[in-house]
Write an enzyme that holds these catalytic residues in place. Structure first.
Site, mmCIF file in Angstrom:
data_model
loop_
_atom_site.group_PDB
_atom_site.id
_atom_site.type_symbol
_atom_site.label_atom_id
_atom_site.label_comp_id
_atom_site.label_asym_id
_atom_site.label_seq_id
_atom_site.Cartn_x
_atom_site.Cartn_y
_atom_site.Cartn_z
ATOM 1 N N ARG A 1 0.732 -1.127 -0.039
ATOM 2 C CA ARG A 1 0.112 0.095 0.013
ATOM 3 C C ARG A 1 0.782 1.239 -0.007
ATOM 4 N NH1 ARG A 1 -4.423 0.298 4.387
ATOM 5 N NH2 ARG A 1 -2.833 0.705 5.908
ATOM 6 N N LYS B 1 -3.067 6.514 1.614
ATOM 7 C CA LYS B 1 -2.517 6.981 3.369
ATOM 8 C C LYS B 1 -2.065 8.440 3.137
ATOM 9 C CE LYS B 1 -2.595 4.599 7.581
ATOM 10 N NZ LYS B 1 -3.840 4.946 8.231
ATOM 11 N N GLU C 1 -16.389 6.194 4.659
ATOM 12 C CA GLU C 1 -15.813 5.665 5.520
ATOM 13 C C GLU C 1 -15.802 6.652 6.665
ATOM 14 O OE1 GLU C 1 -11.434 4.596 4.900
ATOM 15 O OE2 GLU C 1 -11.168 6.219 3.832
HETATM 16 C C1 LIG Z 1 -8.950 6.590 6.699
HETATM 17 C C2 LIG Z 1 -8.811 5.182 7.024
HETATM 18 N N1 LIG Z 1 -9.422 4.085 6.452
HETATM 19 C C3 LIG Z 1 -9.207 2.886 7.176
HETATM 20 C C4 LIG Z 1 -8.238 2.557 7.635
HETATM 21 C C5 LIG Z 1 -8.075 1.175 8.188
HETATM 22 O O1 LIG Z 1 -6.930 0.500 7.286
HETATM 23 P P1 LIG Z 1 -6.108 -0.611 7.837
HETATM 24 O O2 LIG Z 1 -7.180 -1.858 8.292
HETATM 25 O O3 LIG Z 1 -5.151 -1.099 6.855
HETATM 26 O O4 LIG Z 1 -5.547 -0.245 9.167
HETATM 27 C C6 LIG Z 1 -7.470 3.642 8.219
HETATM 28 C C7 LIG Z 1 -6.411 3.110 9.265
HETATM 29 O O5 LIG Z 1 -5.442 2.684 8.633
HETATM 30 C C8 LIG Z 1 -7.775 4.897 7.808
HETATM 31 O O6 LIG Z 1 -6.900 5.713 8.211
#
Ligand SMILES: Cc1ncc(COP(=O)(O)O)c(C=O)c1O
Length: 339
Positions: free
Chosen positions: A82, A185, A221
């Site tokens: 990622r 991210k 989300e």
């Molecule tokens: C905006 C956002 N969505 C979703 C997630 C969840 O992603 P992951 O399960 O890879 O930690 C995160 C945290 O990492 C996030 O910051």
């Protein structure tokens, strides 16, 4: 190993300095060696592209002590991939997977005494960062980058394990645009969410539920997690948004697989806000939040209540955390052991 003494059940989600961090620099077209350090600061040019043009991305992953005393990291290869995806979108150079995994494993080894005891509900959180360090004035991508990572022991992101949260549907702002960088991210996405999340917390909610920026009609989300809804019936359904402006959560990806293993139907598709009334359970999922049951979602269209935690959420939680703790069989090969 003499473990540090901390109040493991009540760590919260904060930075606590650990012994060692790691940094690595990309210069002259190649990555230098991993440098381990007990200095918690970095020195970068004031004109670094990360600072004024936001060329900066990060990751988050966890290391757990398993019941047999080993240390397990959950799907770190997915975090490496990622970060590489985000780097491609922001014209950055990402560490290759082998370098990323070496940094993760060695960082955990060198901070072994901060890994919380098995069964405590806490974990050692790892925060990899990647940013442009070239001093540039025009809007152009850097040629030099720093990849670094620190570790900090943490408890649950929201209050305590499986304690339910309340969300407010965000109607005054959007988190990210379709065809933008909501699926990365990127540091700036979080700066963009602070005002709305802060306002919701001030009003007594735990976080916000963002809607798509084109029509304000579909669920995206929360500020820090993906969303899922559960429909119970003859066959349970795990339903989670498909959108190009949300982060592809590694936890959610794992839950879709677990839900399928458990015989549930998995629907990964746009979810209209009107559908909030059709769910029996709802949850927020992510590395930090694990699975956090949602008890109530408040929107201008109405208030929606859910069983929290409901039986399906609990089952998903038990299976996911059981695999992470080494008490359930890791049939998909998700766990990476440090030693
Ligand atoms: C905006 C956002 N969505 C979703 C997630 C969840 O992603 P992951 O399960 O890879 O930690 C995160 C945290 O990492 C996030 O910051």
């Amino acid at each position: 190993m003499d473990r540090v003494i901390l109040d493991w059940p009540n760590l919260g989600f904060h930075v606590r300095e650990t012994d060692i961090n790691v940094r690595c620099h990309y210069q002259g077209g190649e990555w230098g060696p991993l440098e381990f350090s007990d200095n918690h600061n970095l020195t970068i040019p004031m004109a670094a592209t990360a600072l004024h043009y936001g060329q900066s991305i990060f990751e988050g992953l966890k290391a757990f002590e398993t019941v047999d005393g080993r240390v397990a990291i959950f799907r770190p290869d997915e975090n490496a991939a990622r970060m590489q995806y985000g780097a491609r979108k922001l014209l950055m150079e990402a560490p290759p997977t082998s370098l990323f995994l070496e940094a993760v494993s060695e960082l955990v080894r060198q901070n072994r005494r901060f890994v919380p005891p098995a069964g405590s509900g806490a974990a050692l959180y790892l925060r990899p960062l990647l940013f442009g360090t070239s001093p540039l004035l025009g809007v152009r991508p850097a040629k030099e980058f720093t990849f670094c990572m620190f570790a900090t022991p943490v408890g649950p992101y929201f209050r305590s394990v499986l304690s339910p949260i309340r969300l407010r549907v965000e109607r005054e702002s959007h988190r990210a645009a379709p065809l933008g960088i909501g699926d990365v991210k990127a540091a700036g996405n979080y700066a963009a969410s602070m005002r709305s999340v802060g306002a919701a917390k001030h009003a007594g909610f735990d976080n916000v539920l963002y809607l798509d920026a084109r029509e304000s009609r579909y669920i995206d989300e929360t500020g820090a997690t993906n969303f899922f809804g559960i429909q119970s019936g003859d066959q349970h359904r795990y339903i989670t948004p498909r959108s190009n402006s949300i982060l592809a959560s590694i936890t959610n990806k794992s839950l879709m697989t677990i839900a399928d293993d458990l015989g549930y139907l998995v629907e990964h598709r746009p979810i209209a806000v009107d559908e909030l009334s059709s769910f029996d359970e709802a949850g927020a999922c992510g590395t930090a939040a694990v699975i956090t049951p949602i008890q109530e979602i408040v929107d201008s269209s109405g208030t929606y209540g859910y069983v929290a935690p409901g039986p399906v959420t609990r089952k998903l939680y038990d299976r996911l955390t059981g695999i992470q703790a080494g008490v359930m069989e890791d049939t998909h090969g998700w766990v990476h052991y440090v030693d």
